[in-house]
Design a protein around this motif. Structure first.
Motif: not given
Length: 192
Positions: A82-84, A132-135, A158-165
């Motif tokens: 996921y490139d995190l 992504l969330e589970r990861t 993840a939160i900063g890049d808005k990939k997940i909320d």
């Protein structure tokens, strides 16, 4: 002399069991190896000659073939997927059932008693990856294995890049029954 079946040619990487099930004898397998029609990648794992098995997705397929099912790409490898993370995993990290034992230089098996196979695992072409969330949740739960810095930085990224909320993260934590262990990290990120 028969050629490789089309089903194996499509897969590009295949196990010894798949070769035998397709009707190829051990003798012909050894002859194809000698003629360089196929090559041996590792123990019980073969590929079409000249096929690159070093791409990210192909490494996941090869690891899944070696480990067998049920399994899922997880933790550091999933963060890379996921490139995190800036960390490049030197092994493919895979969730496996607790009783499964694999010896490999290229796979890091994360053995777990209750891996929640039905929650947050996405199926791809011949391999599965945690969502992504589970990861993110798994990295926080297994922070001793992954590293606390990597876990928290991936959450922030993840939160900063808005990939997940945050709502989807909390929902996944509740499904996996680890909400109380995760909430301090989420609060830390919110207040930063």
């Amino acid at each position: 002399m028969t050629a490789l079946p089309k089903t194996l040619l499509k897969k590009k990487a295949f196990s010894y069991q798949e070769i035998i099930k397709s009707g190829i004898s051990r003798h012909y397998l050894h002859q194809m190896l000698a003629d360089n029609k196929i090559e041996k990648i590792s123990r019980n794992l073969y590929s079409v000659d000249g096929y690159n098995v070093y791409g990210q997705e192909e490494q996941y397929r090869v690891a899944t073939i070696k480990v067998g099912g049920p399994s899922a790409i997880c933790l550091l490898s999933a963060l890379d997927f996921y490139d995190l993370t800036d960390e490049i995993p030197n092994k493919v990290w895979v969730f496996v059932p607790h009783q499964k034992r694999i010896r490999s230089n290229t796979i890091k098996c994360i053995r777990t008693r209750n891996p929640y196979w039905s929650i947050g695992i996405k199926k791809h072409d011949r391999y599965s990856v945690t969502s992504l969330e589970r990861t993110i949740i798994d990295c926080l739960v297994y922070k001793r294995v992954v590293g606390a810095n990597i876990s928290t930085s991936s959450l922030k990224r993840a939160i900063g890049d808005k990939k997940i909320d945050i709502d989807s993260l909390i929902s996944m934590a509740k499904k996996m029954r680890c909400f109380k262990r995760i909430i301090p990290y989420i609060e830390m990120v919110i207040h930063d």
